[in-house]
Design an enzyme around this catalytic site. Structure first.
Site, PDB file in Angstrom:
ATOM      1  N   SER A  27       0.846  -1.195   0.000  1.00  0.00           N
ATOM      2  CA  SER A  27       0.000   0.000   0.000  1.00  0.00           C
ATOM      3  C   SER A  27       0.890   1.257   0.000  1.00  0.00           C
ATOM      4  CB  SER A  27      -0.943  -0.054   1.213  1.00  0.00           C
ATOM      5  OG  SER A  27      -1.842   1.014   1.203  1.00  0.00           O
ATOM      6  N   ARG A  66     -12.097   6.785   9.202  1.00  0.00           N
ATOM      7  CA  ARG A  66     -11.806   5.360   9.252  1.00  0.00           C
ATOM      8  C   ARG A  66     -12.856   4.546   8.503  1.00  0.00           C
ATOM      9  NH1 ARG A  66      -7.687   1.874   9.219  1.00  0.00           N
ATOM     10  NH2 ARG A  66      -8.108  -0.003  10.415  1.00  0.00           N
ATOM     11  N   ASP A  84      -9.376  -4.122  -6.016  1.00  0.00           N
ATOM     12  CA  ASP A  84      -8.828  -2.961  -5.299  1.00  0.00           C
ATOM     13  C   ASP A  84      -9.271  -1.678  -6.002  1.00  0.00           C
ATOM     14  OD1 ASP A  84      -7.271  -1.015  -4.053  1.00  0.00           O
ATOM     15  OD2 ASP A  84      -5.437  -2.218  -4.065  1.00  0.00           O
ATOM     16  N   HIS A 108      -8.299  -3.852  -1.586  1.00  0.00           N
ATOM     17  CA  HIS A 108      -6.979  -3.329  -1.244  1.00  0.00           C
ATOM     18  C   HIS A 108      -6.352  -4.063  -0.058  1.00  0.00           C
ATOM     19  CE1 HIS A 108      -3.728  -0.495  -1.094  1.00  0.00           C
ATOM     20  NE2 HIS A 108      -3.999  -0.178   0.148  1.00  0.00           N
ATOM     21  N   ASP A 109      -7.150  -4.458   0.911  1.00  0.00           N
ATOM     22  CA  ASP A 109      -6.642  -5.131   2.116  1.00  0.00           C
ATOM     23  C   ASP A 109      -6.333  -6.610   1.918  1.00  0.00           C
ATOM     24  OD1 ASP A 109      -6.425  -3.123   3.936  1.00  0.00           O
ATOM     25  OD2 ASP A 109      -8.175  -3.677   5.138  1.00  0.00           O
TER      26      ASP A 109
END
Lengths: 370, 370
Positions: free
Chosen positions: B149, B218, B316, B349-350
């Site tokens: 990332s 968040r 992603d 993405h994670d």
């Protein structure tokens, strides 16, 4: 907010009381609408447009209001939704602040604004209100109902609850149910408004207004209405042209940030925050599967319509392409001559508003075939 | 925030003054790091991990701290990044609040927290600080630098500014420059924090803390770190199980909303808001093209590395697959034996944190080949 209702808007009174799906009722409620073209003698050339969350009923210029509307290139004489052939009706959603009754309207029982005392609003309520407009205009059966975005949900709810109300249907970037990614986005938009202290549980005023919350909600909306692909080409990494850089710490620096800021600035005072909350949540609640034991395909297959077209865009992250595929497949399973048309628009969910080169012919060809 | 620095964290002092890319300098700054395995006699078996925005240096359990780390299944004896073979180093980013010097650290010149007086932070500064850690450990040349990332940006900046510092490179869900969609997302996250009155231009306290802004930031982060595909399967339209529904108007109702709420709750008091702002902006600024007349491919091609692997995930939306393709193509144009590996992970993405079944073998095979 009355200053933001387009001139020339017309109204239909809803039955009073008007019962709401999740309980409660409205008294003295009304729906704003506009029309283009003429209803023919057979009364069989009417096309109804149901909209996304934010638009008013002024889809395009007409005799009552020559200003350009939000779908100007699509509606009018000779245009894809051709008012020389069709009698076109666009309704403003129940629960909106653009003329139809909603949380920003006065509750006749109290003389004050409804605010959060407005009953729970469902997509189905908007559909029933739209059906009443259609009937009030003396129309037994629409030639076609066209729904964009949230309006795609409204159109499906209308067809389900009012069998035979339309011969044909165009669903544009719509969905038969809300899925968790879009629920998460909308939940966060609502939270931004709710967390703004000026929201004050819905009791804001012009002086104390949840400006920050609305700005956040709108920017997040715009991010999800467009696409990364479009923005790479449109903005890239271009900086703002300014002799005076933003002095705020962590202030705006890139063109894309200024684009979002402009969109937000135009929106925050032109849309009522409580109406936004009600309509946003109504989308999360919507699930055609609810009428078929949780099976959305069965819910779609129970709809009776002769011909249908579901159009989607591969860059749409809010109402992704599979949801329009699902609509076409489900309606076909119910016996409709239903087609799915994926378009290669780079503009994401909002493509139907801007990519007229692709959407125009698709809508025109379908309507021509009726 | 010191209570959130893992036990067993070690530190390297940066040169004092330490000059920052965009001006200003740090005095008495330090970088937190942890290690796994042993540096061999030839000092040629070191692997450096540079991280995303939020992780600390505790990637996995080690002698100093047996608690599981944020990349536990990937780092350790016999694991894909095998500490039986490799001397693994993980650094906490400069500008973070997890041990390295950042805006939440005390400025020795004043005795107060830096807050917004911390100099502008660039990805390149983090790379230079990481290079100093490597040198301080007596390592001339890394066997490999692995960046996830934001760390993918840091790794590229490190390779560019310190030619020969690593023989090989794995870039995981990284990018050679920020593009407008991710800039827009991060800009909105920063705005959520800045708009929170408790942020107070960076002068918050534990009692007056920008809780709402951090929660929004968040949640938006988590939405963009995962994918719609994953959530459809994981949450669907499942409601919260509760006898007592959320009484707040427009409160939580769906499991996906509660999932976001849980993530936010765990994060808001465990990450410093000013550090978040600085690191977030550093990503927007990053553009390898800056060193090659605006041509990002030329910027990549100027990097000297023997072997490289760029891994990405098709779901992603924050660091989309084309950006890892670009990295592989650019490094190959510079003479590297560079490969692009797109993975079909649903987790967005994670994915590198959770889809170990796909990422583990990919990373292991590459390191085995060195």
């Amino acid at each position: 907010m009355t200053e933001f209702i387009p001139v020339g808007t017309r109204y239909v009174d809803l039955p009073s009381p008007f019962a709401m799906k999740r309980g409660g009722e409205l008294r003295g409620a009304r729906i704003a609408y506009e029309t283009w073209g003429e209803l023919n003698a057979a009364r069989d050339n009417a096309v109804l447009i149901v909209t996304g969350l934010s638009p008013d009923a002024h889809a395009a210029a007409n005799d009552a209001n020559p200003e350009a509307g939000w779908w100007e290139p699509m509606v009018g004489p000779g245009k894809p939704i051709d008012s020389d052939r069709w009698f076109v009706i666009c309704v403003n959603s129940l629960g909106s602040c653009k003329g139809s009754t909603g949380p920003a309207s006065i509750d006749p029982a109290t003389g004050d604004l409804y605010r959060l005392s407005f009953p729970d609003l469902s997509v189905e309520d908007g559909a029933n209100a739209a059906a009443h407009v259609v009937r009030s205009l003396g129309i037994e059966r629409l030639a076609c109902v066209i729904g964009n975005s949230m309006g795609g949900m409204t159109a499906l709810a209308l067809l389900r609850a009012h069998p035979g109300i339309a011969r044909a249907h165009i669903n544009i970037s719509g969905a038969a149910r809300a899925l968790p990614f879009s629920i998460a986005i909308r939940s966060l938009q609502r939270e931004a408004i709710r967390l703004d202290p000026e929201w004050n549980h819905g009791n804001y005023t012009d002086e104390h207004y949840p400006e920050s919350g609305m700005r956040m909600a709108r920017k997040l909306g715009v991010i999800t209405y467009r696409s990364a692909l479009e923005w790479d080409g449109r903005f890239g990494r271009v900086r703002l042209e300014s002799d005076r850089p933003d002095e705020e710490p962590f202030g705006l620096e890139f063109q894309v940030e200024s684009y979002l800021e402009g969109h937000a600035r135009r929106f925050v005072r032109r849309y009522d925050p409580n109406c936004y909350l009600y309509l946003s949540r109504s989308m999360d609640w919507f699930d055609l599967g609810e009428y078929a034991g949780g099976d959305v395909m069965a819910g779609l297959a129970a709809i009776r319509v002769e011909k249908a077209l579901a159009i989607g865009v591969h860059t749409d992250i809010l109402f992704p392409l599979q949801q329009q595929q699902e609509i076409a497949d489900g309606l076909r399973a119910g016996g409709a001559d239903a087609h799915f048309l994926p378009l290669e628009s780079p503009q994401g969910h909002d493509a139907f508003l801007v990519d007229i080169a692709r959407f125009g012919p698709a809508v025109r060809d379908f309507l021509d075939s009726l």
